[in-house]
Design an enzyme around this catalytic site. Structure first.
Site, PDB file in Angstrom:
ATOM      1  N   ASP A   1       0.832  -1.005  -0.166  1.00  0.00           N
ATOM      2  CA  ASP A   1      -0.230   0.271  -0.133  1.00  0.00           C
ATOM      3  C   ASP A   1       0.785   1.055   0.115  1.00  0.00           C
ATOM      4  O   ASP A   1       1.408   1.819   1.146  1.00  0.00           O
ATOM      5  CB  ASP A   1      -0.671   0.637   1.280  1.00  0.00           C
TER       6      ASP A   1
ATOM      7  N   ARG B   1       3.992   3.673   2.728  1.00  0.00           N
ATOM      8  CA  ARG B   1       4.561   1.633   4.060  1.00  0.00           C
ATOM      9  C   ARG B   1       6.315   2.338   3.690  1.00  0.00           C
ATOM     10  O   ARG B   1       7.200   3.114   3.949  1.00  0.00           O
ATOM     11  CB  ARG B   1       4.326   0.772   3.355  1.00  0.00           C
TER      12      ARG B   1
ATOM     13  N   ARG C   1      -8.063   9.757   1.361  1.00  0.00           N
ATOM     14  CA  ARG C   1      -7.753   8.926   0.433  1.00  0.00           C
ATOM     15  C   ARG C   1      -8.387   8.725  -0.985  1.00  0.00           C
ATOM     16  O   ARG C   1      -7.848   8.050  -1.874  1.00  0.00           O
ATOM     17  CB  ARG C   1      -7.252   7.556   1.419  1.00  0.00           C
TER      18      ARG C   1
ATOM     19  N   LYS D   1      -8.817  -0.324  -5.275  1.00  0.00           N
ATOM     20  CA  LYS D   1      -9.883  -0.625  -4.739  1.00  0.00           C
ATOM     21  C   LYS D   1     -11.079   0.379  -4.209  1.00  0.00           C
ATOM     22  O   LYS D   1     -10.491   2.090  -4.230  1.00  0.00           O
ATOM     23  CB  LYS D   1      -8.926  -0.076  -3.078  1.00  0.00           C
ATOM     24  N   HIS D   2     -11.225   0.798  -3.199  1.00  0.00           N
ATOM     25  CA  HIS D   2     -11.985  -0.455  -2.543  1.00  0.00           C
ATOM     26  C   HIS D   2     -13.571  -1.035  -2.996  1.00  0.00           C
ATOM     27  O   HIS D   2     -14.414  -0.457  -2.848  1.00  0.00           O
ATOM     28  CB  HIS D   2     -11.951  -0.911  -1.375  1.00  0.00           C
TER      29      HIS D   2
ATOM     30  N   HIS E   1     -11.918  -1.670   9.280  1.00  0.00           N
ATOM     31  CA  HIS E   1     -11.306  -2.164  10.157  1.00  0.00           C
ATOM     32  C   HIS E   1     -11.130  -2.241  11.531  1.00  0.00           C
ATOM     33  O   HIS E   1     -10.867  -3.288  12.409  1.00  0.00           O
ATOM     34  CB  HIS E   1      -9.818  -1.561  10.671  1.00  0.00           C
TER      35      HIS E   1
ATOM     36  N   ASP F   1      -9.032  -6.954   0.130  1.00  0.00           N
ATOM     37  CA  ASP F   1      -8.047  -6.163   1.274  1.00  0.00           C
ATOM     38  C   ASP F   1      -8.551  -7.612   3.067  1.00  0.00           C
ATOM     39  O   ASP F   1      -8.667  -7.682   2.263  1.00  0.00           O
ATOM     40  CB  ASP F   1      -9.356  -5.266   2.074  1.00  0.00           C
TER      41      ASP F   1
END
Length: 475
Positions: free
Chosen positions: A69, A77, A138, A169-170, A182, A248
Site C-alpha cells: 500500500d 509504507r 485517500r 480499490k476498494h 478495520h 482487502d
C-alpha cells in the site's frame, strides 16, 4: 500438482521486520503467490534495504508478486516513519488529471526501485461522506467523474513504469461509510454503489490488472460482505473485469470477527476472489507464521469438505500465476535499463499548483493566522485516517512554528482534524469557546467543518512544506 499444493499460490501474507523469515522462505519454495510489505518491513535508515528484501524474496521464487500500500499522502509504507513526500489523492483532486498522471509515474518509479511490482493503489472510492472514518483524504474527491478522471490518470502514470501494476480499490466503493471496516462492518445501499461506479469502470477501461474488494455489505446483494459474497464478485466479473480480484486484508474486523481469519480467507476464495491479503501482523502483534498456518489449514479444510471447489481454486491460482508471470517478464526485460532521469519526486511546478489550489480552498484569515500560532491541539484521538503511518508531520511542524520564531503576539490555537466526527467537533467547539482558533484539516476537502479552515488534505511531509511556506509568507 495436487489441488492442496495450489493453496500457497493464492495467498498474500505479511510478515514482521526487514529480513526474510525462514517460515516465509519455506512457503515461497512451496509456491507462495505474493508477499505484502508494510512499514515495519522498511528500514528507514537503509534506503536500499527494501529492494534487497524484494530481491531476497525473488531469489527463492522469481515469480512472486511483491505488493505494498503506497498511496501517497496519509498512506505510505516506504516513508512510514516520517510521512509521505507525495501528494494525497485529496490534494490531486484539486488540480488537473495531468498532474495526477505525473504523480502516478513518480509513485510507480519509487515502488519499482524498491522492488515492488504490485501497487495496491489508487483508491477509486468517492468520498462524499465527510465523516468517513477510513477513506477521507485517500479519495480524489466527492464527484464520481472527477474521481474517475484522476483514477484513470494515476493508473496510466503507474503503468508507465515498466514492471509495476496498479490495483484499484476498494470495489464497489467505501467512500460513503461511517464505519471503518478495520473495526466493524459497514453497510451501503445499492444506490450508493451505482453512484460510485464510474471510477471503477474507468479503471477497468484503463486496463488495470487487479481490483481489491471492500469489506462492506451492499444491502440489496445479500447479508455477506462483498469480499465473501459470490453474487457481488459475479457482478464485478459481469462489468468486464477478468483480472485478479484481491481481497482487502482478511484480518480486519469486518471479516475476522464474523468468519475468523482462516474462515474468511476460504469463503473469499469460494466467492470468487483470486488472491487473499492476510494483513499486517505487526498491527496487532500477531505471529505471522501462525496466522498464515491458520489460513492454509482453513482453506485445506474447505477443499476437503466441499465448501471450496477445486476448480475455483485452480481458476484463482491461474489468474495470479498469469499476472506474476507477466510482471516477472516485464521486470526482467527492464533490468539493466534503469533511466536515471526518471522522476523520483514531484515536479516543483506541480507542487506549486497543489499549494495554490489548497490556498484557494482555504479561508484566507485561517492561513494568515498561521503566523500567530500559540497552541496546537490534535483532535484526532483513536482511529484516524492517518492510521497507516505513525508520523504526524503537520502537527510537528505546527508545534515548531508555535515557538519563538512564530513572532509572539496575540496567539491562535490551531486544531488539527481530519473529519467532523462528534468527538472532533466537540474539541473544535471547546477550543473555539476559549479564544481565537482555526482548524487545520488534514482529511477530505472541504471537510464539513463549521470553522475557519486551513485545507491541507493530508498529514504528510508535503503538507508540512506547504504550511511552512504559508507561515513564512504570513509573517
Amino acid at each position: 500438482m495436487s489441488v492442496h499444493e495450489l493453496v500457497p499460490g493464492v495467498l498474500l501474507p505479511g510478515f514482521a521486520g526487514p529480513q526474510l523469515p525462514e517460515w516465509l522462505r519455506a512457503e515461497l519454495q512451496r509456491g507462495l503467490g505474493g508477499v505484502c510489505l508494510f512499514a515495519g518491513n522498511v528500514d528507514a535508515g537503509d534506503p536500499d534495504g527494501t529492494a534487497r528484501l524484494a530481491a531476497a524474496i525473488r531469489a527463492v521464487r522469481p515469480e512472486t508478486l511483491v505488493a505494498a500500500d503506497e498511496e501517497g499522502g496519509v498512506v505510505t509504507r516506504l516513508e512510514g516513519r516520517d510521512g509521505s513526500t507525495l501528494p494525497s489523492p485529496a490534494q490531486l483532486g484539486l488540480v488537473s488529471a495531468a498532474v495526477a498522471e505525473r504523480v502516478g509515474a513518480v509513485l510507480g518509479e519509487r515502488v519499482r526501485r524498491a522492488g515492488i511490482d504490485l501497487l495496491l493503489a489508487p483508491s477509486a472510492d468517492v468520498n462524499d461522506n465527510p465523516a468517513n472514518p477510513v477513506i477521507g483524504a485517500r479519495s480524489f474527491g466527492a464527484d464520481p467523474y472527477e474521481v474517475a478522471a484522476r483514477v484513470a490518470a494515476t493508473a496510466r502514470g503507474i503503468r508507465s513504469r515498466q514492471g509495476v501494476s496498479a490495483c484499484v480499490k476498494h470495489w464497489p466503493g467505501h467512500g460513503d461509510t461511517d464505519v471503518d471496516s478495520h473495526r466493524g462492518l459497514p453497510t451501503v445501499p445499492a444506490a450508493t454503489v451505482a453512484r460510485h461506479a464510474e471510477p471503477f469502470a474507468a479503471a477497468i477501461r484503463e486496463g488495470v490488472p487487479a481490483v481489491m474488494t471492500a469489506h462492506i455489505v451492499v444491502a440489496e446483494w445479500g447479508a455477506e460482505p462483498v469480499t465473501v459474497n459470490p453474487d457481488a464478485i459475479a457482478r464485478l466479473r459481469a462489468e468486464g473485469f477478468d483480472g485478479v480480484v484481491i481481497t482487502d486484508a482478511v484480518d480486519m474486523a469486518a471479516i475476522a470477527d464474523t468468519y475468523g481469519l482462516g474462515g474468511g480467507a476460504a469463503r473469499a476464495l469460494a466467492a470468487g476472489a483470486d488472491l487473499v491479503c492476510l494483513g499486517n501482523p505487526e498491527l496487532k502483534g500477531e505471529d505471522a507464521a501462525a496466522q498464515y498456518a491458520e489460513v492454509t489449514a482453513a482453506i485445506a479444510a474447505a477443499l476437503d469438505d466441499g465448501r471450496l471447489a477445486p476448480e475455483r481454486l485452480r481458476e484463482a491460482h491461474g489468474r495470479v500465476a498469469r499476472l506474476a508471470a507477466r510482471m516477472t517478464a516485464a521486470r526482467t526485460a527492464g533490468e539493466g535499463e534503469t533511466d536515471a532521469r526518471a522522476p523520483m519526486s514531484v515536479a516543483p511546478d506541480d507542487v506549486a499548483a497543489i499549494g495554490a489550489a489548497l490556498a484557494e480552498a482555504s479561508d484566507p484569515s485561517a492561513v494568515s493566522a498561521l503566523a500567530r500560532i500559540e497552541r496546537i491541539v490534535d483532535a484526532r484521538a483513536g482511529a484516524t485516517q492517518a492510521a497507516a503511518t505513525r508520523a504526524v508531520p503537520v502537527v510537528d511542524t505546527l508545534r515548531q512554528l508555535a515557538g519563538p520564531a512564530s513572532g509572539g503576539g496575540s496567539g491562535v490555537t490551531v486544531v488539527v482534524a481530519d473529519r467532523p466526527s462528534a468527538a472532533q467537533r466537540a474539541v473544535i467547539e471547546r477550543v473555539r469557546a476559549a479564544g481565537e482558533s482555526v482548524v487545520v484539516n488534514v482529511g477530505a476537502i472541504p471537510g464539513g467543518f463549521d470553522a475557519a479552515v486551513v485545507q491541507l488534505g493530508a498529514d504528510s511531509r508535503l503538507s508540512s512544506a506547504i504550511v511552512r511556506s504559508w507561515a513564512g509568507e504570513s509573517r
